[in-house]
Design a protein around this motif. Structure first.
Motif, short mmCIF file in Angstrom:
data_model
loop_
_atom_site.label_atom_id
_atom_site.label_comp_id
_atom_site.label_asym_id
_atom_site.label_seq_id
_atom_site.Cartn_x
_atom_site.Cartn_y
_atom_site.Cartn_z
N LEU A 103 -7.11 -11.77 5.18
CA LEU A 103 -8.14 -10.83 4.76
C LEU A 103 -9.12 -10.49 5.86
CD1 LEU A 103 -8.95 -12.54 1.36
CD2 LEU A 103 -7.56 -10.49 1.71
N GLY A 104 -9.18 -11.30 6.91
CA GLY A 104 -10.14 -11.07 7.98
C GLY A 104 -9.63 -11.60 9.30
N GLY A 105 -10.31 -11.19 10.38
CA GLY A 105 -9.95 -11.62 11.71
C GLY A 105 -9.02 -10.64 12.39
N LEU A 106 -8.48 -11.05 13.54
CA LEU A 106 -7.55 -10.21 14.28
C LEU A 106 -6.15 -10.40 13.73
CD1 LEU A 106 -8.84 -10.67 17.93
CD2 LEU A 106 -9.33 -8.82 16.34
N ALA A 107 -5.48 -9.31 13.40
CA ALA A 107 -4.16 -9.37 12.78
C ALA A 107 -3.22 -8.39 13.46
CB ALA A 107 -4.25 -9.03 11.30
N CYS A 126 0.83 -1.20 0.00
CA CYS A 126 0.00 0.00 0.00
C CYS A 126 0.86 1.25 0.00
CB CYS A 126 -0.87 0.04 1.26
SG CYS A 126 -2.17 -1.18 1.32
N SER A 127 0.38 2.26 -0.69
CA SER A 127 0.97 3.60 -0.60
C SER A 127 0.38 4.29 0.62
CB SER A 127 0.64 4.42 -1.85
OG SER A 127 1.18 3.79 -2.99
N ALA A 128 1.04 5.36 1.08
CA ALA A 128 0.55 6.11 2.24
C ALA A 128 -0.88 6.59 2.00
CB ALA A 128 1.46 7.29 2.52
N GLY A 129 -1.73 6.41 3.00
CA GLY A 129 -3.10 6.87 2.94
C GLY A 129 -4.09 5.88 2.36
N GLU A 130 -3.63 4.79 1.79
CA GLU A 130 -4.54 3.81 1.19
C GLU A 130 -5.13 2.88 2.25
OE1 GLU A 130 -3.32 3.06 -3.34
OE2 GLU A 130 -1.98 2.07 -1.91
N ARG A 131 -6.24 2.26 1.90
CA ARG A 131 -6.89 1.27 2.76
C ARG A 131 -6.40 -0.12 2.34
NH1 ARG A 131 -13.33 -0.02 3.58
NH2 ARG A 131 -12.98 -1.71 5.07
N PRO A 132 -5.78 -0.86 3.25
CA PRO A 132 -5.30 -2.19 2.89
C PRO A 132 -6.44 -3.22 2.81
CG PRO A 132 -4.75 -1.69 5.17
CD PRO A 132 -5.39 -0.47 4.60
N CYS A 133 -6.20 -4.27 2.05
CA CYS A 133 -7.16 -5.37 2.01
C CYS A 133 -6.80 -6.43 3.04
CB CYS A 133 -7.24 -6.01 0.62
SG CYS A 133 -5.79 -6.98 0.15
N GLY A 134 -5.54 -6.40 3.51
CA GLY A 134 -5.11 -7.39 4.49
C GLY A 134 -3.62 -7.30 4.78
#
Length: 113
Positions: free
Chosen positions: A61-65, A39-47
């Motif tokens: 992609l989901g759960g506690l990380a 990810c670049s700065a400011g983006e929303r990650p998928c995981g």
């Protein structure tokens, strides 16, 4: 040492092709069909990339990380976060996405993806 562990709770993992710059532990984004990149700065990650080798990444992609964090202001509870551009997350009150932060340490946090 904490007696509480959040490891593996609700974990959902999928395999993607990945760019050469992806490394285990980094937050990633979908960059093309079936492919992830850093990810670049400011983006929303998928995981979070759990592993990355030979052009493929296992991505949670989901759960506690557990994710690396930079800067200040990340606290337990609901926080607006976005990618920091170096593989981690940062507080981003104006453009971030709400994540439930369940634990904060010096340079990492456990968040609900």
């Amino acid at each position: 040492m904490s007696k509480i562990s959040f490891e593996g709770i609700g974990e959902t993992v999928a395999t993607f092709a990945c760019g050469e710059s992806v490394a285990a532990g980094q937050v990633v984004k979908v960059s093309d069909g079936g492919k992830v990149d850093v990810c670049s700065a400011g983006e929303r990650p998928c995981g979070v990339a759990l592993s990355a080798e030979d052009g493929y990444a296992a991505v949670q992609l989901g759960g506690l990380a557990s994710v690396p964090i930079s800067g200040e202001g990340v606290t337990a509870g609901w926080c607006k976060l976005s990618a920091d551009g170096t593989g981690g997350m940062k507080q981003d009150a104006s453009g971030g996405t709400d994540y439930l932060v369940v634990q904060v340490e010096t340079s990492s946090a456990v968040i609900c993806l």
